[in-house]
Design a protein around this motif. Sequence first.
Motif, PDB file in Angstrom:
ATOM      1  N   GLY A 198       0.811  -1.212   0.000  1.00 30.25           N
ATOM      2  CA  GLY A 198       0.000   0.000   0.000  1.00 30.25           C
ATOM      3  C   GLY A 198       0.842   1.258   0.000  1.00 30.25           C
ATOM      4  N   ALA A 199       0.224   2.342  -0.468  1.00 29.78           N
ATOM      5  CA  ALA A 199       0.866   3.660  -0.457  1.00 29.78           C
ATOM      6  C   ALA A 199      -0.207   4.704  -0.188  1.00 29.78           C
ATOM      7  CB  ALA A 199       1.566   3.937  -1.778  1.00 29.78           C
ATOM      8  N   ARG A 200       0.131   5.708   0.620  1.00 32.56           N
ATOM      9  CA  ARG A 200      -0.796   6.801   0.927  1.00 32.56           C
ATOM     10  C   ARG A 200      -0.048   8.129   0.851  1.00 32.56           C
ATOM     11  NH1 ARG A 200      -1.879   5.948   6.111  1.00 32.56           N
ATOM     12  NH2 ARG A 200      -3.485   4.403   5.647  1.00 32.56           N
ATOM     13  N   LEU A 201      -0.628   9.074   0.129  1.00 34.10           N
ATOM     14  CA  LEU A 201      -0.072  10.420   0.026  1.00 34.10           C
ATOM     15  C   LEU A 201      -1.088  11.399   0.587  1.00 34.10           C
ATOM     16  CD1 LEU A 201       2.065  12.456  -0.974  1.00 34.10           C
ATOM     17  CD2 LEU A 201       0.851  12.490  -3.178  1.00 34.10           C
ATOM     18  N   SER A 202      -0.640  12.216   1.529  1.00 36.69           N
ATOM     19  CA  SER A 202      -1.497  13.214   2.164  1.00 36.69           C
ATOM     20  C   SER A 202      -0.894  14.594   1.959  1.00 36.69           C
ATOM     21  CB  SER A 202      -1.630  12.916   3.662  1.00 36.69           C
ATOM     22  OG  SER A 202      -2.316  13.946   4.335  1.00 36.69           O
ATOM     23  N   LEU A 203      -1.752  15.549   1.533  1.00 37.12           N
ATOM     24  CA  LEU A 203      -1.342  16.940   1.349  1.00 37.12           C
ATOM     25  C   LEU A 203      -2.304  17.832   2.117  1.00 37.12           C
ATOM     26  CD1 LEU A 203      -0.670  16.948  -2.502  1.00 37.12           C
ATOM     27  CD2 LEU A 203       1.059  16.860  -0.693  1.00 37.12           C
ATOM     28  N   SER A 204      -1.770  18.799   2.851  1.00 34.96           N
ATOM     29  CA  SER A 204      -2.591  19.743   3.607  1.00 34.96           C
ATOM     30  C   SER A 204      -2.134  21.161   3.295  1.00 34.96           C
ATOM     31  CB  SER A 204      -2.488  19.485   5.113  1.00 34.96           C
ATOM     32  OG  SER A 204      -2.996  18.201   5.439  1.00 34.96           O
ATOM     33  N   ALA A 205      -3.110  22.013   2.895  1.00 34.48           N
ATOM     34  CA  ALA A 205      -2.801  23.403   2.555  1.00 34.48           C
ATOM     35  C   ALA A 205      -3.530  24.340   3.510  1.00 34.48           C
ATOM     36  CB  ALA A 205      -3.220  23.693   1.115  1.00 34.48           C
ATOM     37  N   TYR A 206      -2.872  25.444   3.853  1.00 31.81           N
ATOM     38  CA  TYR A 206      -3.413  26.419   4.797  1.00 31.81           C
ATOM     39  C   TYR A 206      -3.332  27.801   4.160  1.00 31.81           C
ATOM     40  CZ  TYR A 206      -2.362  22.451   7.817  1.00 31.81           C
ATOM     41  OH  TYR A 206      -2.289  21.190   8.352  1.00 31.81           O
ATOM     42  N   THR A 207      -4.470  28.497   4.087  1.00 37.34           N
ATOM     43  CA  THR A 207      -4.514  29.802   3.430  1.00 37.34           C
ATOM     44  C   THR A 207      -4.481  30.932   4.449  1.00 37.34           C
ATOM     45  OG1 THR A 207      -6.928  29.990   3.431  1.00 37.34           O
ATOM     46  CG2 THR A 207      -5.915  28.760   1.615  1.00 37.34           C
ATOM     47  N   ASP A 208      -4.195  32.152   3.967  1.00 32.62           N
ATOM     48  CA  ASP A 208      -4.130  33.318   4.842  1.00 32.62           C
ATOM     49  C   ASP A 208      -5.481  33.654   5.464  1.00 32.62           C
ATOM     50  OD1 ASP A 208      -1.424  33.745   4.483  1.00 32.62           O
ATOM     51  OD2 ASP A 208      -1.725  35.022   2.718  1.00 32.62           O
ATOM     52  N   ASN A 209      -6.568  33.374   4.754  1.00 30.93           N
ATOM     53  CA  ASN A 209      -7.893  33.721   5.272  1.00 30.93           C
ATOM     54  C   ASN A 209      -8.558  32.575   6.033  1.00 30.93           C
ATOM     55  OD1 ASN A 209      -8.265  32.127   3.061  1.00 30.93           O
ATOM     56  ND2 ASN A 209      -9.706  33.489   2.011  1.00 30.93           N
ATOM     57  N   GLY A 210      -7.766  31.558   6.454  1.00 30.78           N
ATOM     58  CA  GLY A 210      -8.254  30.561   7.393  1.00 30.78           C
ATOM     59  C   GLY A 210      -8.818  29.281   6.818  1.00 30.78           C
ATOM     60  N   TRP A 211      -8.723  29.077   5.508  1.00 31.68           N
ATOM     61  CA  TRP A 211      -9.191  27.818   4.932  1.00 31.68           C
ATOM     62  C   TRP A 211      -8.115  26.744   5.084  1.00 31.68           C
ATOM     63  CZ3 TRP A 211     -14.064  26.938   3.362  1.00 31.68           C
ATOM     64  CH2 TRP A 211     -14.877  28.044   3.084  1.00 31.68           C
ATOM     65  N   ASP A 212      -8.545  25.558   5.546  1.00 30.76           N
ATOM     66  CA  ASP A 212      -7.669  24.389   5.619  1.00 30.76           C
ATOM     67  C   ASP A 212      -8.172  23.374   4.601  1.00 30.76           C
ATOM     68  OD1 ASP A 212      -6.503  25.682   7.722  1.00 30.76           O
ATOM     69  OD2 ASP A 212      -7.388  24.414   9.272  1.00 30.76           O
ATOM     70  N   ILE A 213      -7.304  22.941   3.715  1.00 31.16           N
ATOM     71  CA  ILE A 213      -7.676  22.015   2.641  1.00 31.16           C
ATOM     72  C   ILE A 213      -6.730  20.831   2.681  1.00 31.16           C
ATOM     73  CG2 ILE A 213      -8.025  21.750   0.159  1.00 31.16           C
ATOM     74  CD1 ILE A 213      -8.261  24.830   0.028  1.00 31.16           C
TER      75      ILE A 213
END
Length: 727
Positions: free
Chosen positions: A237-252
Amino acid sequence: MTVKEKSRARSFLLGSVMCCLGGTGIPQVWAQDALDIEEADLLDTIYVHFDRRDEAVKDQPRAVTVIKGDDLPKGEIEYGPAIANRTPGVTFSGFGQPGTDFLNVRGVGALGYPLSATDQLVGITVDEVPTTMFGFPPSLFDMEQIEFARGPQGTLFGRNALAGGINFVPNRADGERIGYIETSLGSDGYKTADAVLGDWLIPDRLAGRLALHFQDYDGSISNTNAGGELGGSREAGARLSLSAYTDNGWDISVVGQADYQRRNNSFQIYYEHPDYPVSGENRVPENTRDNRQVSLRVEKEFGNVAFTSLSGWQQQKLVNSPGGYDIYLFGAFTGLPSSFFVEDDPSYFRDIDEDETIFSHEFRLASVEDTPLSWVAGINYMNSSYTGHRDARDNFNTTSNGVTDVDIDTEAWSVFGDATLPVGDRLRLSGGIRYGYEKQSVDGRYVSNGFPGTVPTFNQKDSIGDHYATGRLGLSYDLTDALTGYLSASRGYAAGGYEKLLIGAANGTPTVPFEAATNDAFEAGLKFRSLDNRFTANVATFYNRVKNGQMFDYTFSGPSVVYYFTNQDYNTWGIELEGAAEVVDNFFVRGSVTLQDSELVNVSPSTLTGAKNGNQVPLAPNVSTNLGVDYRLSGDLLGMEGDIVLGAEWTYVGERQADPANSWDIPSYNLFNTRLAWEHDSASMYLFANNITDERPIYFASTYSPDVHAVSIGQGRVLGAGLSLKF
């Protein structure tokens, strides 16, 4: 085991655990809450994700068990039993093949065997994204924790959480810098390799985490007919996780995973064979699952309200290459020579191909931490598209001949809300409700292979729809600063639908949909955590009243099989105790025990299943327990650097009934695991021994005659050593 022996065993187990509750527990096993005290928090605080908001678990009127990802024993091959053994009131059942495993929770479970991919009685989510029985258990690598809420959880988990809900939480990218590799080798070809890398890709803006996993095991059950070994497995198995954080408070965050499982297990090992366990199948069975999944989570806080959008897509492909007849089993059953059932042509046994694609989406709003009213509300949509292809040949069974193609589509919409309201300083009122609509359609096509008694062709096209409501109501009260009591009532729902095999197609008989099931459940309990955080204990009593439990059973007419699909009412009740403590510095003990009983009620006098009023629910043991110890010893005492860690664990699962007719008591089993590790800075070396006594736990059984039984069994003894490094 006699009635008197059962009574003595229960008394001994209860007494042992009550004693252990004064000093039991490896840390990071049960969900607990931080207390505002100055003493060191010796039992680590754990929070859960399945409640969709930051509410203290101590305040919730329900029983929850949390297993940290690194607390599963090294050398574990079967994840389903590992989870069940560490969760009070939960028992693992199934064939040990991808897409065939299931759980019994507090006596609530399948009355025989699940009928389709969407026919599970425990709500299953991976990082809150729903999956079906085909997705249980997922590949457990680089996991943060596993959260198990017992009792109906329809409000938060939705459909088919009749018995409980389980949420698998993988580690997501969070900017933590981590480098980790681990490898191990063991008996019977056991070997593993894992690697994890994580860091900021763009400082404070984009984080990434990559996890890789491989595991292989040859098996240890000889096939003395076709050759080879059963009980083997392979995973990658393989898992890739990406997390982005914006200046106006959105977490993606985006998580993508691909994994593969292959198992070589059989559900027809002849239990009474003099050389048990041994296989006589005409070829070594092989079952595989290819899984692909992607989830997208978007979050933002607007003052005291948190918004979440969660989308999930999953595709699962299963291939079942059955082993055909076990010549020893059918020889004993029919009285014919075993050689009569030998089939020299391997192409005689065809593969069964199954595909399922799941899409889900949820929008929700929730309170943020430290607000007086804890709440969540949202809307949810899920679609499951199943396709099955079965090309079957058989010398005896009419229903196992011909080509059957089946499409089953399931759509479910729901709205939900759940809240906890403080009423004074110590009393809390909580409740929730979910309302949904579900539609399922079936399109089946059958073509005969010319076997006598089969119809040339048969088609079935049909659909059903159903509205449902689930809910809960509870009270929790802080009796003292350390002790909380609670009461709760809840209703669970399991959807009706069509069984995936369309067994009657060969005879020209359309499949009748099974009815939806409900569970009215009641629970009372106590949760204790000492003020110095060195001791925790929980006790819960429960009662379940299940209406229209879905039942699949069969009987034999000579070597041929006749199947029954029906619904059955039953009740279950019992008590669960669990505890954890640091007895002395660095010496932890944990323990749990479940005592329960059950009965079938309102059994139809005309049933062909053999069920009777008062019979016990199948696959539900009266007694189960788990006890573990962990001791960390400074290497200085032995003249070496680092620490020595010693660990041991015992699991006991009592007798269970094989079927609704209570035709056979499946034997109880004991499992003993040990581990010895040396840890220094970022390095660890360890030795492990799982199932030291090489006892074969039975997870499923079929009665062919009073003295002939077929069983599905678990792994035997595995000994090994491993090494891990962090950098």
